[in-house]
Design a protein around this motif. Structure first.
Motif, PDB file in Angstrom:
ATOM      1  N   ALA A  60      39.386  22.133  48.331  1.00  0.00           N
ATOM      2  CA  ALA A  60      40.480  21.200  48.559  1.00  0.00           C
ATOM      3  C   ALA A  60      41.625  21.453  47.590  1.00  0.00           C
ATOM      4  N   LEU A  61      41.298  21.737  46.343  1.00  0.00           N
ATOM      5  CA  LEU A  61      42.317  22.027  45.343  1.00  0.00           C
ATOM      6  C   LEU A  61      43.072  23.295  45.708  1.00  0.00           C
ATOM      7  N   HIS A  62      42.372  24.295  46.194  1.00  0.00           N
ATOM      8  CA  HIS A  62      43.018  25.533  46.603  1.00  0.00           C
ATOM      9  C   HIS A  62      43.947  25.306  47.801  1.00  0.00           C
ATOM     10  N   THR A  89      47.589  17.399  44.070  1.00  0.00           N
ATOM     11  CA  THR A  89      47.022  18.500  43.300  1.00  0.00           C
ATOM     12  C   THR A  89      46.564  18.023  41.934  1.00  0.00           C
ATOM     13  N   ILE A  90      47.376  17.208  41.296  1.00  0.00           N
ATOM     14  CA  ILE A  90      47.017  16.703  39.968  1.00  0.00           C
ATOM     15  C   ILE A  90      45.803  15.779  40.052  1.00  0.00           C
ATOM     16  N   VAL A  91      45.781  14.898  41.039  1.00  0.00           N
ATOM     17  CA  VAL A  91      44.657  13.963  41.188  1.00  0.00           C
ATOM     18  C   VAL A  91      43.360  14.703  41.462  1.00  0.00           C
ATOM     19  N   ILE A  92      43.400  15.683  42.353  1.00  0.00           N
ATOM     20  CA  ILE A  92      42.186  16.445  42.658  1.00  0.00           C
ATOM     21  C   ILE A  92      41.743  17.248  41.437  1.00  0.00           C
ATOM     22  N   ALA A  93      42.690  17.800  40.692  1.00  0.00           N
ATOM     23  CA  ALA A  93      42.326  18.558  39.492  1.00  0.00           C
ATOM     24  C   ALA A  93      41.662  17.663  38.460  1.00  0.00           C
ATOM     25  N   VAL A  94      42.119  16.434  38.336  1.00  0.00           N
ATOM     26  CA  VAL A  94      41.484  15.493  37.399  1.00  0.00           C
ATOM     27  C   VAL A  94      40.060  15.188  37.855  1.00  0.00           C
ATOM     28  N   LEU A  95      39.851  15.071  39.149  1.00  0.00           N
ATOM     29  CA  LEU A  95      38.512  14.782  39.664  1.00  0.00           C
ATOM     30  C   LEU A  95      37.581  15.994  39.540  1.00  0.00           C
ATOM     31  N   VAL A  96      38.117  17.196  39.623  1.00  0.00           N
ATOM     32  CA  VAL A  96      37.310  18.413  39.614  1.00  0.00           C
ATOM     33  C   VAL A  96      37.043  18.923  38.204  1.00  0.00           C
ATOM     34  N   ARG A  97      37.770  18.485  37.241  1.00  0.00           N
ATOM     35  CA  ARG A  97      37.850  19.113  35.920  1.00  0.00           C
ATOM     36  C   ARG A  97      36.518  19.355  35.230  1.00  0.00           C
ATOM     37  N   ASN A  98      35.499  18.604  35.491  1.00  0.00           N
ATOM     38  CA  ASN A  98      34.171  18.818  34.899  1.00  0.00           C
ATOM     39  C   ASN A  98      34.226  18.897  33.375  1.00  0.00           C
ATOM     40  N   PRO A 113      54.535  22.957  38.098  1.00  0.00           N
ATOM     41  CA  PRO A 113      55.039  22.808  39.475  1.00  0.00           C
ATOM     42  C   PRO A 113      54.923  24.106  40.271  1.00  0.00           C
ATOM     43  N   GLY A 114      54.528  23.972  41.515  1.00  0.00           N
ATOM     44  CA  GLY A 114      54.460  25.118  42.422  1.00  0.00           C
ATOM     45  C   GLY A 114      53.140  25.845  42.396  1.00  0.00           C
ATOM     46  N   VAL A 115      52.788  26.450  41.298  1.00  0.00           N
ATOM     47  CA  VAL A 115      51.588  27.286  41.231  1.00  0.00           C
ATOM     48  C   VAL A 115      50.450  26.637  40.457  1.00  0.00           C
ATOM     49  N   GLY A 116      50.653  25.456  39.931  1.00  0.00           N
ATOM     50  CA  GLY A 116      49.636  24.802  39.114  1.00  0.00           C
ATOM     51  C   GLY A 116      48.338  24.540  39.851  1.00  0.00           C
ATOM     52  N   GLY A 117      48.434  24.148  41.096  1.00  0.00           N
ATOM     53  CA  GLY A 117      47.229  23.894  41.877  1.00  0.00           C
ATOM     54  C   GLY A 117      46.412  25.146  42.092  1.00  0.00           C
ATOM     55  N   LEU A 118      47.089  26.253  42.338  1.00  0.00           N
ATOM     56  CA  LEU A 118      46.380  27.514  42.529  1.00  0.00           C
ATOM     57  C   LEU A 118      45.772  28.012  41.224  1.00  0.00           C
ATOM     58  N   LEU A 119      46.490  27.812  40.120  1.00  0.00           N
ATOM     59  CA  LEU A 119      45.934  28.193  38.820  1.00  0.00           C
ATOM     60  C   LEU A 119      44.701  27.357  38.481  1.00  0.00           C
ATOM     61  N   ALA A 120      44.779  26.068  38.747  1.00  0.00           N
ATOM     62  CA  ALA A 120      43.646  25.185  38.474  1.00  0.00           C
ATOM     63  C   ALA A 120      42.460  25.531  39.369  1.00  0.00           C
ATOM     64  N   ALA A 121      42.734  25.869  40.629  1.00  0.00           N
ATOM     65  CA  ALA A 121      41.650  26.252  41.541  1.00  0.00           C
ATOM     66  C   ALA A 121      40.991  27.542  41.077  1.00  0.00           C
ATOM     67  N   ARG A 122      41.775  28.437  40.523  1.00  0.00           N
ATOM     68  CA  ARG A 122      41.215  29.698  40.027  1.00  0.00           C
ATOM     69  C   ARG A 122      40.294  29.471  38.836  1.00  0.00           C
ATOM     70  N   VAL A 123      40.663  28.523  37.978  1.00  0.00           N
ATOM     71  CA  VAL A 123      39.865  28.234  36.793  1.00  0.00           C
ATOM     72  C   VAL A 123      38.567  27.510  37.154  1.00  0.00           C
ATOM     73  N   THR A 124      38.589  26.706  38.230  1.00  0.00           N
ATOM     74  CA  THR A 124      37.403  25.938  38.595  1.00  0.00           C
ATOM     75  C   THR A 124      36.273  26.796  39.110  1.00  0.00           C
ATOM     76  N   GLY A 125      36.582  27.943  39.652  1.00  0.00           N
ATOM     77  CA  GLY A 125      35.516  28.810  40.147  1.00  0.00           C
ATOM     78  C   GLY A 125      35.843  29.352  41.523  1.00  0.00           C
ATOM     79  N   PRO A 126      34.849  29.941  42.178  1.00  0.00           N
ATOM     80  CA  PRO A 126      35.081  30.556  43.489  1.00  0.00           C
ATOM     81  C   PRO A 126      35.407  29.517  44.541  1.00  0.00           C
TER      82      PRO A 126
END
Length: 86
Positions: free
Chosen positions: A6-8, A48-57, A69-82
């Protein structure tokens, strides 16, 4: 759908809306396009920010990356894993 996927997806949608807003600004600069895409991009950015807060583990880096802005969601999705759930 897992939260990483979802974050991706929302991060990709946020980037697309930003590119469309900037393309409108550079080319025809039509106010109705900006009026329609602006709130959609804002909602995608906030989602994107809300989902990243929920996924952050427990990792603050994930939601801090989502603030870009713009690419933050994709960067966060990359850090979370596959993305494919493996």
């Amino acid at each position: 759908m897992n939260p990483q996927r979802a974050l991706h997806l929302i991060g990709t949608f946020e980037l697309v809306t930003l590119v469309l807003l900037l393309a409108n600004l550079v080319t025809i600069h039509h106010p109705s396009i900006a009026a329609a895409l602006g709130p959609i991009h804002g909602l995608a950015y906030t989602s994107t920010i809300v989902i990243a807060v929920l996924v952050r583990n427990g990792h603050h880096r994930i939601w801090l990356l989502s603030l870009v802005p713009g690419v933050g969601g994709l960067l966060a999705a990359r850090v979370t894993g596959p993305v494919d759930g493996r």
